[in-house]
Enzyme design. Sequence first.
Site, mmCIF file in Angstrom:
data_model
loop_
_atom_site.group_PDB
_atom_site.id
_atom_site.type_symbol
_atom_site.label_atom_id
_atom_site.label_comp_id
_atom_site.label_asym_id
_atom_site.label_seq_id
_atom_site.Cartn_x
_atom_site.Cartn_y
_atom_site.Cartn_z
ATOM 1 N N ARG A 117 5.494 32.538 -74.778
ATOM 2 C CA ARG A 117 6.904 32.934 -74.819
ATOM 3 C C ARG A 117 7.552 32.572 -76.169
ATOM 4 N NH1 ARG A 117 10.507 31.400 -69.733
ATOM 5 N NH2 ARG A 117 10.144 29.241 -70.315
ATOM 6 N N ARG A 173 6.278 20.639 -65.927
ATOM 7 C CA ARG A 173 7.233 21.541 -65.246
ATOM 8 C C ARG A 173 6.573 22.197 -64.027
ATOM 9 N NH1 ARG A 173 8.524 25.209 -69.976
ATOM 10 N NH2 ARG A 173 9.903 26.367 -68.614
ATOM 11 N N LYS A 177 12.085 34.798 -63.900
ATOM 12 C CA LYS A 177 13.422 34.742 -63.289
ATOM 13 C C LYS A 177 14.498 35.156 -64.302
ATOM 14 C CE LYS A 177 13.248 30.377 -62.118
ATOM 15 N NZ LYS A 177 11.912 29.998 -62.632
ATOM 16 N N ARG A 190 10.520 27.689 -77.297
ATOM 17 C CA ARG A 190 11.407 26.724 -76.646
ATOM 18 C C ARG A 190 10.797 25.332 -76.724
ATOM 19 N NH1 ARG A 190 13.437 28.669 -70.740
ATOM 20 N NH2 ARG A 190 12.688 26.617 -70.186
ATOM 21 N N ARG A 211 16.831 23.916 -57.340
ATOM 22 C CA ARG A 211 15.466 23.516 -57.672
ATOM 23 C C ARG A 211 14.989 22.377 -56.771
ATOM 24 N NH1 ARG A 211 15.385 25.419 -63.326
ATOM 25 N NH2 ARG A 211 13.325 25.131 -64.215
HETATM 26 P P1 AMP Z 1 14.733 26.719 -67.056
HETATM 27 O O1 AMP Z 1 15.361 27.354 -68.240
HETATM 28 O O2 AMP Z 1 15.299 27.205 -65.752
HETATM 29 O O3 AMP Z 1 13.222 26.752 -67.074
HETATM 30 O O4 AMP Z 1 15.151 25.154 -67.116
HETATM 31 C C1 AMP Z 1 14.746 24.336 -68.192
HETATM 32 C C2 AMP Z 1 14.896 22.871 -67.820
HETATM 33 O O5 AMP Z 1 16.273 22.583 -67.524
HETATM 34 C C3 AMP Z 1 14.127 22.404 -66.582
HETATM 35 O O6 AMP Z 1 12.769 22.088 -66.866
HETATM 36 C C4 AMP Z 1 14.947 21.181 -66.170
HETATM 37 O O7 AMP Z 1 14.670 20.073 -66.996
HETATM 38 C C5 AMP Z 1 16.369 21.638 -66.467
HETATM 39 N N1 AMP Z 1 16.983 22.337 -65.301
HETATM 40 C C6 AMP Z 1 17.357 23.643 -65.225
HETATM 41 N N2 AMP Z 1 17.871 23.932 -64.031
HETATM 42 C C7 AMP Z 1 17.827 22.792 -63.310
HETATM 43 C C8 AMP Z 1 18.180 22.454 -61.976
HETATM 44 N N3 AMP Z 1 18.694 23.354 -61.134
HETATM 45 N N4 AMP Z 1 17.986 21.167 -61.585
HETATM 46 C C9 AMP Z 1 17.477 20.225 -62.407
HETATM 47 N N5 AMP Z 1 17.099 20.482 -63.670
HETATM 48 C C10 AMP Z 1 17.273 21.750 -64.122
#
Ligand code: AMP
Length: 226
Positions: A141, A185, A27, A174, A102
């Site tokens: 990654r 996740r 994404k 990360r 999400r």
């Molecule tokens: P990402 O970079 O999109 O993989 O997000 C990393 C982490 O941020 C996720 O595993 C969640 O802990 C938190 N996070 C990101 N976006 C959301 C969202 N829309 N709702 C809840 N937690 C989020």
Amino acid sequence: MPPPVNCSSGDVEAMRIVLLGPPGSGKGTQARKLMAERNIPQVSTGDMLRAAIAADSRFGQQAKEIMEAGQLVSDDIILGIISERLAEADAQDGFILDGFPRTVQQALDLSDLLDQLGQPLDAAVLLDVDFDILIRRLTGRRTCSLNGKLLNIYFSPPEELDACINAGGELLRREDDNEETIRNRLDVYRERTEPLINYYKKRGKLKTVDAGGTIDEVFERLSANL
Ligand code: AMP
């Protein structure tokens, strides 16, 4: 002559999309490419939360442990962040939502917010990818510490990985890309986020793109779908 693709020209309709898909489906990578090509911002809740953690803000302090465990930050916090971001000037001609919504509650909140702004969503695009590819994308990654370039120890050309190291950089992983958090996740995605596929299908907004293959191949399929 083909129509201009740059939104700043004012000649092209705004594009408002959600990128849906599990962690590792690409994404962020595809959103950044779309942003560069169409001149509309990528709005990544994950990036905003990581920035809040780096700045040690109140949101960041609340989100840090939750993110490190691979769980979801509360819908209220996320809605606050998104409402502020979508009110900014650069989001008025479209946006690419990456990592939001999400949960079904977040999708409902987004729908209300966009109704208030008079900015309907065009599509939710699902990046569909096999589980074993996801795992290698996530565990492999890395980010180059020098320029923030996204790399993958399994998929990036060796010259690109070497270029970062030879220039004195480090390949950073990360915090939440370790095996245990990745498993959490993916479970959270299945339980909380996957229902959004049906949510958008029912509303006639869902498009599905095969997200296996190289970044450029996926981008070509994505562009053809928009
Ligand atoms: P990402 O970079 O999109 O993989 O997000 C990393 C982490 O941020 C996720 O595993 C969640 O802990 C938190 N996070 C990101 N976006 C959301 C969202 N829309 N709702 C809840 N937690 C989020």
